[in-house]
Scaffold this motif. Structure first.
Motif, mmCIF file in Angstrom:
data_model
loop_
_atom_site.group_PDB
_atom_site.id
_atom_site.type_symbol
_atom_site.label_atom_id
_atom_site.label_comp_id
_atom_site.label_asym_id
_atom_site.label_seq_id
_atom_site.Cartn_x
_atom_site.Cartn_y
_atom_site.Cartn_z
ATOM 1 N N HIS A 96 68.817 6.154 14.394
ATOM 2 C CA HIS A 96 69.238 6.873 13.199
ATOM 3 C C HIS A 96 69.219 6.012 11.965
ATOM 4 O O HIS A 96 69.655 6.438 10.903
ATOM 5 C CB HIS A 96 70.641 7.439 13.409
ATOM 6 C CG HIS A 96 70.679 8.363 14.587
ATOM 7 N ND1 HIS A 96 69.740 9.327 14.790
ATOM 8 C CD2 HIS A 96 71.519 8.432 15.633
ATOM 9 C CE1 HIS A 96 70.005 9.959 15.904
ATOM 10 N NE2 HIS A 96 71.067 9.452 16.437
ATOM 11 N N LEU A 107 63.574 10.351 18.391
ATOM 12 C CA LEU A 107 64.334 11.071 19.397
ATOM 13 C C LEU A 107 63.480 12.265 19.799
ATOM 14 O O LEU A 107 62.988 12.991 18.931
ATOM 15 C CB LEU A 107 65.647 11.537 18.773
ATOM 16 C CG LEU A 107 66.644 12.199 19.685
ATOM 17 C CD1 LEU A 107 67.112 11.248 20.754
ATOM 18 C CD2 LEU A 107 67.835 12.680 18.863
ATOM 19 N N SER A 109 63.078 15.576 22.710
ATOM 20 C CA SER A 109 63.647 16.344 23.815
ATOM 21 C C SER A 109 62.534 16.824 24.711
ATOM 22 O O SER A 109 61.378 16.885 24.314
ATOM 23 C CB SER A 109 64.391 17.572 23.281
ATOM 24 O OG SER A 109 65.552 17.180 22.623
ATOM 25 N N LEU A 128 71.333 12.878 25.880
ATOM 26 C CA LEU A 128 71.883 13.883 24.984
ATOM 27 C C LEU A 128 71.574 15.281 25.497
ATOM 28 O O LEU A 128 70.426 15.623 25.742
ATOM 29 C CB LEU A 128 71.269 13.715 23.588
ATOM 30 C CG LEU A 128 71.636 12.430 22.864
ATOM 31 C CD1 LEU A 128 70.963 12.407 21.500
ATOM 32 C CD2 LEU A 128 73.135 12.324 22.680
ATOM 33 N N GLY A 129 72.634 16.076 25.616
ATOM 34 C CA GLY A 129 72.422 17.495 25.860
ATOM 35 C C GLY A 129 71.714 17.844 27.147
ATOM 36 O O GLY A 129 70.838 18.693 27.166
ATOM 37 N N ARG A 131 70.836 19.715 30.363
ATOM 38 C CA ARG A 131 71.143 21.016 30.953
ATOM 39 C C ARG A 131 70.064 21.368 31.968
ATOM 40 O O ARG A 131 68.912 20.961 31.841
ATOM 41 C CB ARG A 131 71.223 22.107 29.877
ATOM 42 C CG ARG A 131 69.917 22.403 29.195
ATOM 43 C CD ARG A 131 70.056 23.534 28.172
ATOM 44 N NE ARG A 131 68.777 23.790 27.530
ATOM 45 C CZ ARG A 131 67.851 24.622 27.988
ATOM 46 N NH1 ARG A 131 68.068 25.311 29.089
ATOM 47 N NH2 ARG A 131 66.705 24.770 27.344
ATOM 48 N N LYS A 226 56.209 19.238 20.434
ATOM 49 C CA LYS A 226 57.408 18.518 20.031
ATOM 50 C C LYS A 226 58.286 18.126 21.218
ATOM 51 O O LYS A 226 59.349 17.539 21.039
ATOM 52 C CB LYS A 226 58.259 19.369 19.061
ATOM 53 C CG LYS A 226 57.526 19.916 17.855
ATOM 54 C CD LYS A 226 57.157 18.845 16.841
ATOM 55 C CE LYS A 226 56.461 19.444 15.623
ATOM 56 N NZ LYS A 226 55.819 18.437 14.785
ATOM 57 N N TRP B 95 69.189 21.380 16.165
ATOM 58 C CA TRP B 95 70.622 21.655 16.018
ATOM 59 C C TRP B 95 70.924 22.383 14.713
ATOM 60 O O TRP B 95 70.324 22.109 13.671
ATOM 61 C CB TRP B 95 71.379 20.320 15.985
ATOM 62 C CG TRP B 95 71.046 19.416 17.128
ATOM 63 C CD1 TRP B 95 71.500 19.521 18.411
ATOM 64 C CD2 TRP B 95 70.185 18.268 17.103
ATOM 65 N NE1 TRP B 95 70.988 18.499 19.181
ATOM 66 C CE2 TRP B 95 70.175 17.711 18.405
ATOM 67 C CE3 TRP B 95 69.440 17.644 16.108
ATOM 68 C CZ2 TRP B 95 69.441 16.577 18.739
ATOM 69 C CZ3 TRP B 95 68.700 16.514 16.432
ATOM 70 C CH2 TRP B 95 68.706 15.996 17.734
ATOM 71 N N ARG B 117 73.272 26.502 23.361
ATOM 72 C CA ARG B 117 74.569 25.987 23.822
ATOM 73 C C ARG B 117 75.252 25.315 22.647
ATOM 74 O O ARG B 117 74.635 25.048 21.625
ATOM 75 C CB ARG B 117 74.357 24.983 24.947
ATOM 76 C CG ARG B 117 73.519 23.821 24.539
ATOM 77 C CD ARG B 117 73.275 22.836 25.667
ATOM 78 N NE ARG B 117 72.321 21.843 25.206
ATOM 79 C CZ ARG B 117 72.619 20.827 24.408
ATOM 80 N NH1 ARG B 117 73.875 20.657 23.990
ATOM 81 N NH2 ARG B 117 71.690 19.986 24.005
ATOM 82 N N ALA B 122 79.218 14.033 21.972
ATOM 83 C CA ALA B 122 78.278 12.906 21.843
ATOM 84 C C ALA B 122 77.163 13.257 20.865
ATOM 85 O O ALA B 122 76.758 12.437 20.041
ATOM 86 C CB ALA B 122 77.702 12.544 23.209
ATOM 87 N N GLU B 123 76.682 14.486 20.941
ATOM 88 C CA GLU B 123 75.619 14.903 20.014
ATOM 89 C C GLU B 123 76.128 14.984 18.588
ATOM 90 O O GLU B 123 75.415 14.680 17.640
ATOM 91 C CB GLU B 123 75.061 16.270 20.424
ATOM 92 C CG GLU B 123 74.204 16.239 21.670
ATOM 93 C CD GLU B 123 73.796 17.617 22.102
ATOM 94 O OE1 GLU B 123 74.688 18.464 22.353
ATOM 95 O OE2 GLU B 123 72.596 17.880 22.193
ATOM 96 N N LYS B 126 76.169 12.059 15.844
ATOM 97 C CA LYS B 126 75.038 11.797 14.945
ATOM 98 C C LYS B 126 75.311 12.360 13.542
ATOM 99 O O LYS B 126 74.700 11.947 12.560
ATOM 100 C CB LYS B 126 73.797 12.454 15.572
ATOM 101 C CG LYS B 126 72.489 12.217 14.861
ATOM 102 C CD LYS B 126 71.325 12.740 15.722
ATOM 103 C CE LYS B 126 70.193 13.401 14.939
ATOM 104 N NZ LYS B 126 69.443 12.525 14.055
ATOM 105 N N HIS B 213 62.836 17.060 15.981
ATOM 106 C CA HIS B 213 63.868 18.100 16.116
ATOM 107 C C HIS B 213 64.170 18.694 14.754
ATOM 108 O O HIS B 213 64.123 18.000 13.740
ATOM 109 C CB HIS B 213 65.178 17.504 16.644
ATOM 110 C CG HIS B 213 65.079 16.977 18.023
ATOM 111 N ND1 HIS B 213 64.617 15.715 18.289
ATOM 112 C CD2 HIS B 213 65.358 17.540 19.221
ATOM 113 C CE1 HIS B 213 64.629 15.523 19.592
ATOM 114 N NE2 HIS B 213 65.064 16.608 20.178
#
Lengths: 362, 342
Positions: A96, A107, A109, A128-129, A131, A226, B95, B117, B122-123, B126, B213
């Motif tokens: 970041h 980053l 996904s 992160l995240g 699922r 992506k 997000w 969700r 933790a997310e 940021k 993202h």
């Protein structure tokens, strides 16, 4: 960034610690940087040099897709799980930063896909995240029945440019040379040798546990991708099932792992395997333009060799810190290993009573 | 019977998708798309094209949800096909973050997008200024590629494309039997819809390919949308502002707000400013048939405009509805034009 120079034995200076790092892939560069950052200020004088016969973009690191993801199964050496975690935390803190683009960090996904339901991996709470995929997600991948989705850090092509630059700024010099033996380096005046020679470590010291895990990848221009998509086939084994990993400028397609194959030449059958497997997984790739095709040799070993060894040449002891054998997860684990190598270096300094002040807390 | 002659006015996402739906639904018709502007010069071309719908006034949620779901499903099929690259449609995860907990923690569209969700603690680390967020995967539909792709398919189906500025819908009489008005803000003139106004939006198109993202502030004012050939940073919502020239100070503000959410954007380069005027209609999207009559002439018009900031998110659902209205219009018995009394 390689500087071609003749090997000049360093002029002996009182109290100068002479460190030679062999290897300029991600392991060599990060280990060099980690040690230099921590010990330069506590030593009267530190002369560090990097010797390598190949620099970016010709190293094995350059062929890596760059996604940081540990293997699904726990490592044989439990320390490796810690080193993975340390690398993850380190990258998280840097991704970041305003500088992330220069470092080549992103980053990303994506999806890990399986033919059968399997238990969640041990690292699920660290990403992160995380699922598990729903039936609707799995509709996108008709050949697969189970999977999970999460965020991960990936590296772009500048993974080696950034530490190289930082090392150069610190006065570390780079030399293009092929080291033939530890003895040659020791007789040149090295006090400590950091051995980051990867898959070729065996030419400096035989290691029957080290083998090449040949990989081939196709880089395509597909900027709409992506997400990463990694498939798993336990029957075939790791890296033998198609994977698609977007980088910063290109997308890497892969799925080849050949243990014991030293060929660094692209193979047409492997090309077809990759292309067909990835297009089947992601039909949108059919129109993607191929930008490059590369072969690399993963330095496969049952566990990473990260340890000290003392070698005796003539009448002096030379300390060697081995840091090689990172298989296909070098980027994933590199910083944790660099920290461990730096710890070992610190021990050497303590034993030789060379520190002018207490070492920094690692 | 001769084929019904249908004119679709407007070639943004609404016009072209409506022409497409009409061509599929209405048998034996000849369609002409007429517009003064085509991609890349339409309002749609400035939009990032993220499928994240909003609530329209006077529109029941089930209707909105249906429109959104139809659009999502239509684009999802394209995104998973070999056409995805040409059509400019792809999946993207990200997000939506809030500085205070929203009244509605789960929006109406949560089960239409993929993997919806709430963000974990933790997310959220940021984003230190934000306390709540949604994580999901949705589609991005990029008009600079999507509109030409639609146009190509329309031409393949025999639809005619005409570049012409229409000042009055009566110009289309008697050449056409039915008019479909998809002129967005142009309806102020073409349909005397003076209640419509632009909601000006300024954005920056930048090169930052490491951003994979999307990040959207729940207020909708600040967003980062990574696309195929650039990342779009936004934005503004300026009511009643017709100015199409970019404002440098606004650009600085957008850049600064986006860097606060994603510091790595400071390394972005090749920054281009763009402005679009969202076609705002206070009463929501107008989907209605009007029978214009003047001096004994009749002209059925199906109005399909007023999508504000949600055009791309609901375009296919509303286009299907508009095509149904056109179909009803066409099936109604055609009354012969009364002879002139002169």
């Amino acid at each position: 960034m390689a500087v071609t120079a003749h090997f000049n034995p360093s002029v002996p200076q009182a109290d100068t610690m002479r460190v030679i790092v062999i290897g300029a892939g991600v392991i060599g560069l990060s280990t060099a940087l980690c040690i230099h950052e921590r010990y330069r200020s506590v030593l009267p004088s530190l002369d560090m040099r990097v010797y390598a016969d190949r620099f970016t973009p010709l190293t094995n690191t350059d062929v890596a897709a760059g996604l940081c993801q540990p293997y699904l199964s726990d490592p044989r050496n439990p320390q490796e799980a810690d080193w993975n975690q340390q690398t993850f935390d380190y990258l998280l803190s840097r991704v970041h930063s305003p500088n992330a683009a220069n470092v080549g960090l992103a980053l990303v996904s994506g999806y890990n896909l399986f033919h059968e339901a399997i238990p969640d991996p041990s690292w699920k709470n660290t990403v992160l995240g995380f699922r598990t995929l729903t039936p609707r997600d799995l509709d996108m991948f008709p050949d697969y029945r189970w999977g999970y989705c999460h965020g991960r850090r990936g590296y772009g092509p500048t993974i080696q440019t950034d530490p190289s630059r930082r090392l150069t700024e610190r006065g570390v010099k780079f030399f293009q040379k092929k080291v033939e033996s530890f003895e040659e380096v020791a007789r040149g005046g090295a006090d400590v040798i950091i051995n980051c020679t990867g898959v070729w470590a065996g030419s400096l010291q035989p290691d029957p546990l080290l083998q090449p895990g040949r990989g081939q990848i196709i880089k395509v221009d597909a900027p709409w991708m992506k997400h990463f998509i990694i498939t798993h086939d336990p029957e075939k084994g790791i890296y033998k099932s198609p994977y698609i990993i977007p980088g910063i400028q290109t997308v890497t397609l892969g799925g080849i792992f050949q243990l014991g194959n030293w060929s660094e030449v692209n193979n047409i059958q492997d090309h077809n395997t990759i292309w067909e497997g990835c297009c089947r997984l992601e039909p949108t790739l059919q129109d993607a333009k191929i930008v490059a095709e590369l072969t690399g040799l993963r330095p496969v070993r049952p566990q990473i060799r990260l340890e000290r060894e003392q070698l005796r040449f003539a009448s002096s002891n030379t300390e060697v810190i081995h840091n090689y054998g990172h298989g296909g997860y070098g980027l994933t684990i590199h910083w944790g290993c660099a920290l461990e190598a730096a710890k070992l270096f610190g021990k050497i300094l303590e034993e030789r009573k060379l520190l002018k002040m207490p070492p920094p807390h690692l | 019977m001769d084929p019904v002659r249908i004119a679709v006015v407007g070639a943004g996402v609404v016009g072209l998708s409506t022409a497409m739906c009409v061509s599929k639904l209405v048998p034996r018709c000849s369609i002409t798309v007429i517009s003064d502007k085509f991609s890349p010069d339409t309002t749609s071309d400035v939009a990032a094209g993220m499928l994240i719908p909003h609530v329209y006034p006077n529109t029941p949620i089930p209707t909105l949800k249906q429109w959104f779901r139809e659009t999502f499903d239509h684009l999802f099929a394209i995104a998973n096909s070999a056409e995805a690259g040409d059509a400019g449609v792809h999946l993207v995860s990200g997000w939506q973050i809030f500085q205070s907990i929203p009244a509605e923690e789960v929006p109406f569209w949560a089960d239409v997008v993929l993997g919806f969700r709430k963000m974990t603690k933790a997310e959220l680390k940021k984003f230190p200024q934000h306390v709540f967020g949604h994580a999901f995967t949705t589609l991005k539909c990029e008009s600079p590629a999507y509109l030409p792709w639609l146009e190509k398919r329309l031409k393949g189906s025999g639809v005619l494309i005409l570049t012409r500025r229409i000042g009055d819908l009566w110009e289309l009489h008697p050449s056409f039997d039915v008019v479909v008005n998809c002129s967005g803000l142009g309806s102020r003139q073409l349909a005397q819809a003076l209640e419509m106004f632009p909601m000006r939006g300024q954005v920056l198109n930048v090169q930052a390919p490491w951003v994979k993202h999307f990040i959207r502030d729940g207020s909708g004012l600040t967003y980062i949308y990574p696309g195929t050939s650039n990342v779009i940073l936004g934005g503004t919502r300026q009511q009643g502002d017709w100015n199409l020239s970019p404002d440098a100070e606004i650009s600085r503000g957008i850049f600064s707000r986006c860097c606060a959410l994603e510091p790595s954007l400071q390394g972005a380069c090749d920054i281009r400013e763009k402005v679009g005027l969202r076609p705002f209609r206070p009463a929501g999207v107008r989907l209605q048939t009007e029978f214009l009559a003047q001096d004994g002439r009749r002209l059925p018009v199906v109005h399909h405009y007023g999508h504000g900031s949600g055009g791309i998110s609901v375009h296919w659902g509303t286009a299907l509805e508009a095509a149904r209205l056109v179909s009803e219009c066409v099936q109604a018995p055609r009354t012969p034009t009364p002879k002139s009394n002169l």
